[in-house]
Design a protein around this motif. Structure first.
Motif, PDB file in Angstrom:
ATOM      1  N   HIS A 281     -52.097  93.100  59.100  1.00  0.00           N
ATOM      2  CA  HIS A 281     -52.848  92.382  58.065  1.00  0.00           C
ATOM      3  C   HIS A 281     -54.000  93.260  57.593  1.00  0.00           C
ATOM      4  CE1 HIS A 281     -54.957  89.257  55.857  1.00  0.00           C
ATOM      5  NE2 HIS A 281     -56.057  89.533  56.546  1.00  0.00           N
ATOM      6  N   ILE A 282     -54.131  93.423  56.273  1.00  0.00           N
ATOM      7  CA  ILE A 282     -55.233  94.183  55.706  1.00  0.00           C
ATOM      8  C   ILE A 282     -56.053  93.220  54.872  1.00  0.00           C
ATOM      9  CG2 ILE A 282     -55.899  96.110  54.210  1.00  0.00           C
ATOM     10  CD1 ILE A 282     -53.211  97.396  54.890  1.00  0.00           C
ATOM     11  N   GLY A 283     -57.286  92.988  55.274  1.00  0.00           N
ATOM     12  CA  GLY A 283     -58.126  92.067  54.527  1.00  0.00           C
ATOM     13  C   GLY A 283     -58.859  91.126  55.460  1.00  0.00           C
ATOM     14  N   ARG A 284     -59.701  90.278  54.892  1.00  0.00           N
ATOM     15  CA  ARG A 284     -60.421  89.277  55.678  1.00  0.00           C
ATOM     16  C   ARG A 284     -59.468  88.152  56.068  1.00  0.00           C
ATOM     17  NH1 ARG A 284     -64.205  86.386  52.568  1.00  0.00           N
ATOM     18  NH2 ARG A 284     -63.083  87.038  50.702  1.00  0.00           N
TER      19      ARG A 284
ATOM     20  N   CYS B 178     -59.247  84.911  55.788  1.00  0.00           N
ATOM     21  CA  CYS B 178     -59.791  83.761  55.080  1.00  0.00           C
ATOM     22  C   CYS B 178     -58.658  83.082  54.316  1.00  0.00           C
ATOM     23  CB  CYS B 178     -60.927  84.180  54.130  1.00  0.00           C
ATOM     24  SG  CYS B 178     -60.392  85.297  52.820  1.00  0.00           S
TER      25      CYS B 178
ATOM     26  N   GLY C 238     -64.794  96.296  50.292  1.00  0.00           N
ATOM     27  CA  GLY C 238     -64.164  95.051  49.885  1.00  0.00           C
ATOM     28  C   GLY C 238     -63.046  95.232  48.879  1.00  0.00           C
ATOM     29  N   GLY C 239     -62.312  94.137  48.656  1.00  0.00           N
ATOM     30  CA  GLY C 239     -61.166  94.176  47.759  1.00  0.00           C
ATOM     31  C   GLY C 239     -61.521  94.458  46.320  1.00  0.00           C
TER      32      GLY C 239
ATOM     33  N   HIS D  65     -62.641  87.301  40.135  1.00  0.00           N
ATOM     34  CA  HIS D  65     -61.690  87.795  41.132  1.00  0.00           C
ATOM     35  C   HIS D  65     -61.390  86.767  42.217  1.00  0.00           C
ATOM     36  CE1 HIS D  65     -61.756  92.123  39.906  1.00  0.00           C
ATOM     37  NE2 HIS D  65     -62.978  91.824  39.506  1.00  0.00           N
ATOM     38  N   SER D  66     -61.931  85.545  42.104  1.00  0.00           N
ATOM     39  CA  SER D  66     -61.729  84.596  43.196  1.00  0.00           C
ATOM     40  C   SER D  66     -61.861  83.147  42.727  1.00  0.00           C
ATOM     41  CB  SER D  66     -62.752  84.861  44.313  1.00  0.00           C
ATOM     42  OG  SER D  66     -64.053  84.490  43.872  1.00  0.00           O
TER      43      SER D  66
ATOM     44  N   GLN E  39     -57.907  82.552  51.154  1.00  0.00           N
ATOM     45  CA  GLN E  39     -57.256  83.219  50.027  1.00  0.00           C
ATOM     46  C   GLN E  39     -56.272  84.289  50.503  1.00  0.00           C
ATOM     47  OE1 GLN E  39     -60.534  82.740  50.380  1.00  0.00           O
ATOM     48  NE2 GLN E  39     -61.583  82.503  48.419  1.00  0.00           N
ATOM     49  N   LYS E  40     -56.650  85.021  51.547  1.00  0.00           N
ATOM     50  CA  LYS E  40     -55.793  86.102  52.035  1.00  0.00           C
ATOM     51  C   LYS E  40     -54.573  85.544  52.755  1.00  0.00           C
ATOM     52  CE  LYS E  40     -58.653  89.388  50.679  1.00  0.00           C
ATOM     53  NZ  LYS E  40     -59.576  88.609  49.878  1.00  0.00           N
TER      54      LYS E  40
ATOM     55  N   ASN F 184     -54.218  93.007  39.668  1.00  0.00           N
ATOM     56  CA  ASN F 184     -54.733  94.059  40.530  1.00  0.00           C
ATOM     57  C   ASN F 184     -53.698  95.171  40.656  1.00  0.00           C
ATOM     58  OD1 ASN F 184     -56.964  92.474  40.864  1.00  0.00           O
ATOM     59  ND2 ASN F 184     -56.438  91.791  42.928  1.00  0.00           N
TER      60      ASN F 184
END
Length: 207
Positions: free
Chosen positions: A199-202, A204, A18-19, A117-118, A206-207, A168
């Protein structure tokens, strides 16, 4: 006096790819580990793909019950805090950090950092409910408040609360444009003459 580095307990949830894990590992790779060391306290069920690297860098990993088994979780983390005599606990569990920092306070850890972080995101109803329930308690157990951005900090701590923003960090050299690598990868994936969006990440909100 001792020449041993200060050990900081990094409180994680699931430690996979995860991030948050990537952010903490980027910090860990680049700090002066003769002065500061990280130990990672992670939940049962984590794959911990970073284990070999962490141990090679001098870190230690402790696996504890999931916070859904709260009594067992608290007993386990308090035992670890006391046995290692940590002076600093850094929780990356967002609003769930109240559980890890409650344990740290009970164990007598003087510096307790909550790092958010979110925020709440669309399509994550169950997570959002938990976040909203726990958010009013976010400032009870930490001695220091941090966030990955001004918005994330204000969301959890409130607009009139002081907190530290830790942007980050990434190693820019790893992402420099390299035409040779580009061409080799496009050939390998058979996309040499195609328009590609990566695309790198989920996927969702936020991304």
């Amino acid at each position: 006096m001792t020449n041993e580095p200060i050990r900081i307990a990094q409180m994680m949830t699931d430690m996979n790819f995860g991030g948050v894990e990537m952010v903490v590992m980027n910090y860990y790779r680049n700090i002066d580990r003769t002065k500061v060391q990280f130990d990672f306290i992670v939940l049962e069920g984590s794959t911990i793909p970073q284990r070999e690297e962490i141990e090679a860098l001098g870190g230690r990993i402790y696996i504890v019950p999931r916070y859904t088994h709260l009594i067992q979780y608290e007993k386990a983390i308090q035992k670890i805090f006391k046995e290692n005599d940590y002076k600093i606990v850094h929780s990356h569990m967002n609003t769930l950090g109240i559980f890890s920092l409650y344990g740290a306070k009970k164990a007598g850890v003087p510096v307790r950092i909550l790092h958010n972080h979110s925020t709440a995101g669309k399509g994550e109803t169950k997570k959002n409910i938990i976040k909203y329930i726990l958010r009013p308690f976010a400032k009870i157990y930490p001695t220091h408040l941090c966030a990955c951005s001004k918005y994330a900090g204000e969301w959890v701590y409130g607009k009139n609360t002081e907190f530290k923003v830790f942007n980050n960090a990434i190693d820019l050299d790893k992402f420099k444009y390299n035409e040779v690598v580009r061409n080799e990868l496009r050939k390998e994936l058979d996309i040499e003459k195609k328009f590609v969006i990566g695309h790198i990440g989920r996927f969702c909100y936020q991304k």
